[in-house]
Design a protein around this motif. Structure first.
Motif, mmCIF file in Angstrom:
data_model
loop_
_atom_site.group_PDB
_atom_site.id
_atom_site.type_symbol
_atom_site.label_atom_id
_atom_site.label_comp_id
_atom_site.label_asym_id
_atom_site.label_seq_id
_atom_site.Cartn_x
_atom_site.Cartn_y
_atom_site.Cartn_z
ATOM 1 N N PHE A 127 6.916 -7.228 -14.028
ATOM 2 C CA PHE A 127 6.424 -6.706 -12.636
ATOM 3 C C PHE A 127 5.384 -7.281 -11.949
ATOM 4 O O PHE A 127 5.427 -7.508 -10.943
ATOM 5 N N MET A 131 5.527 -8.969 -8.357
ATOM 6 C CA MET A 131 4.727 -8.389 -7.278
ATOM 7 C C MET A 131 3.950 -9.706 -7.006
ATOM 8 O O MET A 131 3.256 -9.506 -5.631
ATOM 9 N N LEU A 136 6.138 -12.622 -1.928
ATOM 10 C CA LEU A 136 5.353 -11.478 -1.380
ATOM 11 C C LEU A 136 3.950 -11.670 -0.887
ATOM 12 O O LEU A 136 3.310 -10.903 -0.366
ATOM 13 N N LEU A 171 12.954 -8.390 3.826
ATOM 14 C CA LEU A 171 12.748 -8.369 2.457
ATOM 15 C C LEU A 171 14.173 -8.325 1.565
ATOM 16 O O LEU A 171 14.173 -9.023 0.705
ATOM 17 N N PHE A 185 12.423 -8.898 -8.045
ATOM 18 C CA PHE A 185 11.996 -7.728 -7.383
ATOM 19 C C PHE A 185 12.847 -6.502 -8.113
ATOM 20 O O PHE A 185 11.996 -5.401 -8.266
ATOM 21 N N MET A 189 11.210 -3.195 -9.631
ATOM 22 C CA MET A 189 11.136 -1.695 -9.557
ATOM 23 C C MET A 189 11.714 -0.907 -10.601
ATOM 24 O O MET A 189 11.549 0.069 -10.950
ATOM 25 N N ASP A 192 8.934 -0.282 -13.046
ATOM 26 C CA ASP A 192 8.356 0.981 -12.218
ATOM 27 C C ASP A 192 8.939 2.399 -12.693
ATOM 28 O O ASP A 192 8.439 3.325 -12.863
ATOM 29 N N LEU A 275 10.808 5.894 -3.939
ATOM 30 C CA LEU A 275 10.047 4.774 -3.128
ATOM 31 C C LEU A 275 10.998 4.226 -2.287
ATOM 32 O O LEU A 275 11.170 2.992 -2.075
ATOM 33 N N HIS A 278 8.925 5.298 2.224
ATOM 34 C CA HIS A 278 7.977 4.701 2.705
ATOM 35 C C HIS A 278 8.146 3.246 3.234
ATOM 36 O O HIS A 278 7.127 2.659 3.837
ATOM 37 N N ALA A 279 9.356 2.375 2.880
ATOM 38 C CA ALA A 279 9.744 1.159 3.200
ATOM 39 C C ALA A 279 9.982 1.281 4.963
ATOM 40 O O ALA A 279 10.220 0.231 5.296
ATOM 41 N N PHE A 329 -1.177 0.576 -0.727
ATOM 42 C CA PHE A 329 0.348 0.569 -0.495
ATOM 43 C C PHE A 329 0.426 0.589 1.036
ATOM 44 O O PHE A 329 1.734 -0.060 1.290
ATOM 45 N N MET A 333 3.339 -2.014 2.814
ATOM 46 C CA MET A 333 4.381 -1.286 3.458
ATOM 47 C C MET A 333 4.365 -1.958 4.916
ATOM 48 O O MET A 333 5.375 -2.192 5.535
ATOM 49 N N VAL A 336 5.128 -6.101 3.974
ATOM 50 C CA VAL A 336 6.533 -6.555 3.675
ATOM 51 C C VAL A 336 7.707 -5.887 3.994
ATOM 52 O O VAL A 336 8.778 -6.294 4.095
ATOM 53 N N VAL A 337 7.557 -4.803 4.561
ATOM 54 C CA VAL A 337 8.579 -4.123 5.204
ATOM 55 C C VAL A 337 8.082 -3.371 6.625
ATOM 56 O O VAL A 337 7.028 -3.949 7.046
ATOM 57 N N ARG A 368 2.154 9.195 -7.157
ATOM 58 C CA ARG A 368 3.298 9.756 -6.662
ATOM 59 C C ARG A 368 3.406 11.384 -6.410
ATOM 60 O O ARG A 368 3.050 11.979 -7.543
HETATM 61 O O1 LIG Z 1 6.391 -4.846 -2.963
HETATM 62 C C1 LIG Z 1 6.625 -3.624 -3.142
HETATM 63 C C2 LIG Z 1 5.849 -3.287 -4.160
HETATM 64 C C3 LIG Z 1 6.153 -1.781 -4.539
HETATM 65 C C4 LIG Z 1 5.636 -1.372 -5.671
HETATM 66 C C5 LIG Z 1 4.313 -1.683 -6.149
HETATM 67 C C6 LIG Z 1 3.697 -1.042 -7.126
HETATM 68 C C7 LIG Z 1 4.477 -0.110 -8.030
HETATM 69 O O2 LIG Z 1 3.548 0.603 -9.041
HETATM 70 C C8 LIG Z 1 5.457 0.392 -7.447
HETATM 71 C C9 LIG Z 1 6.089 -0.401 -6.119
HETATM 72 O O3 LIG Z 1 7.112 -1.132 -3.734
HETATM 73 C C10 LIG Z 1 7.766 -1.650 -2.725
HETATM 74 C C11 LIG Z 1 8.678 -0.699 -2.155
HETATM 75 O O4 LIG Z 1 8.827 0.501 -2.606
HETATM 76 C C12 LIG Z 1 9.192 -1.300 -1.091
HETATM 77 O O5 LIG Z 1 10.168 -0.404 -0.569
HETATM 78 C C13 LIG Z 1 9.173 -2.637 -0.718
HETATM 79 C C14 LIG Z 1 8.411 -3.382 -1.339
HETATM 80 C C15 LIG Z 1 7.540 -2.777 -2.375
#
Ligand SMILES: O=c1cc(-c2ccc(O)cc2)oc2c(O)c(O)ccc12
Ligand SMILES: C[S@@+](CC[C@H](N)C(=O)[O-])C[C@H]1O[C@@H](n2cnc3c(N)ncnc32)[C@H](O)[C@@H]1O
Length: 375
Positions: A127, A131, A136, A171, A185, A189, A192, A275, A278-279, A329, A333, A336-337, A368
């Protein structure tokens, strides 16, 4: 030590400078951690079975003698960050009852480095490496230019992310074109998602009465497997992009479908989105949520969407560290997205625009929350 008698104004200036120096160099913590993982230091210490000296560590890592002092400096920072701990042990074992005259400094694991061991299913090493992959990290160098508006939209006339400005692909598309990164990647996930194992017994009731479930953007199926094992008879389908699910082994209760959530979501009693939202931008989230609503149409009281995501401004946010992580976070978001983290009000707006009438938020694990959304 003698301190010069600075005026309050000078003290404040030095504090401000120190704060900026600290913020400028915090990346050193992440990179030192990544280096420890790449070198395999946690496993070497663990395999040694007793506290390890610097020279033993250097030898096990096959570090050139000219770099032993550099390893010492790396370990010093990692001890400061509580990744490892120092302990003094008697120089010659101290057995036999004789008085110990000398001690030697050694390193041991801490609870954090125990989570980095290779054999643990929940081991966080892959992880951390994924990351902190350059793919990234690079977008952050584009953030300033991106704000100035030199990168506005892609072929579909949507705002592009700094990631896309840096790499020329989103991404998800970058992961398709660069399978090594894509696998890393998706693997990150999946790690996680292993945390669901620790909480599934507390939230089993959420899945009670369901016969079918689709995990939209469920990656390599970790969450679906955990839920299906905990809830007997529940048939789970993982919908993800075709290159992500291609060739993944299926079981009686976990099947994979390659597709695009903006086009079609298989009908089911419930949809899981972990997750995911949120992207994406508000506009895209509403599109996906409408597709979810179509997929659960006609399921009466069973039909619901189960979202596992961040909610900003919850009571747990009393903790300054939790607030900071959620805000980080949110920036991630953005970089990267094309998504964002949302407050309850912002989530509510999405649900009502997508035609849902009710929702219930349960703070869950870590940062979360679990949000149940009903038609
Ligand atoms: O680049 C990411 C990183 C995460 C991420 C980081 C830390 C955690 O404990 C969990 C997830 O999640 C992402 C994500 O949900 C996404 O849609 C795009 C990029 C990343
Ligand atoms: C951040 S990951 C979350 C994975 C998983 N839900 C979890 O929490 O471990 C986002 C997932 O969305 C998938 N994805 C991105 N765009 C998608 C689309 N248009 N349709 C279906 N899945 C998509 C990605 O391939 C990736 O697996």
């Amino acid at each position: 030590m003698h301190h010069l008698g600075h005026s309050d104004e000078t003290k404040e200036m030095f504090q401000a400078q120190s704060h900026l120096y600290n913020l400028t160099s915090v990346f050193v913590s992440s990179m030192s951690l990544k280096c420890a993982v790449q070198l395999g230091i946690p496993d070497v210490i663990n395999d040694h079975k007793r506290p390890i000296t610097l020279l033993e560590l250097a030898s096990a890592l096959q570090i050139h003698p000219s770099k032993t002092t550099c390893l010492d400096r790396l370990m010093r920072v990692l001890v400061h960050l509580h990744i490892f701990a120092e302990t003094l042990v008697p120089k010659h074992g101290g057995g036999g009852g004789e008085e110990v005259e000398a001690y030697v400094l050694t390193y041991v694991l801490t609870p954090s480095s125990s989570l980095l061991l290779r054999d643990k299913a929940t081991g966080l090493s892959p992880f951390i490496v994924a990351m902190l992959d350059p793919a990234l990290m690079t977008p952050w160098h584009f953030l300033g230019d991106w704000f100035r508006g030199s990168h506005e939209s892609n072929s579909s006339n949507k705002l592009i992310s700094p990631f896309e400005a840096a790499h020329g692909s989103s991404l998800w598309d970058y992961g398709r074109k660069n399978p090594e990164f894509g696998h890393a990647f998706n693997g990150a996930m999946a790690i996680d998602s292993q945390i669901m194992n620790l909480v599934i017994s507390d939230c089993k009731h959420i899945f009670q009465g369901l016969n079918t479930l689709v995990d939209v953007g469920g990656g390599t199926g970790t969450v679906a497997k955990i839920i299906s094992e905990a809830c007997q008879g529940l048939k789970c389908t993982v919908l993800d992009l075709p290159h992500v699910v291609a060739g993944l082994p299926e079981s009686e209760n976990v099947k994979f479908v390659g597709g695009d959530m903006f086009e079609f979501i298989p009908p089911s009693d419930a949809i899981v989105l972990k997750l995911m939202l949120h992207a994406w931008s508000d506009e895209d989230c509403v599109k996906v949520l409408r597709k979810c609503r179509e997929a659960i149409a006609g399921k009466n009281e069973r039909g619901k969407v189960i979202i596992i995501d961040i909610v900003i401004g919850e009571t747990q946010d009393d903790d300054a560290k939790a607030i900071a992580t959620k805000l980080f976070f949110d920036m991630l978001m953005m970089a990267v997205v094309t998504g964002r983290e949302r407050t309850e009000k912002e989530w509510e707006k999405l649900f009502s625009e997508a035609g849902f009438s009710q929702h219930k938020i349960t703070p869950m694990f870590g940062l979360r929350s679990l949000i149940e959304v009903f038609p």
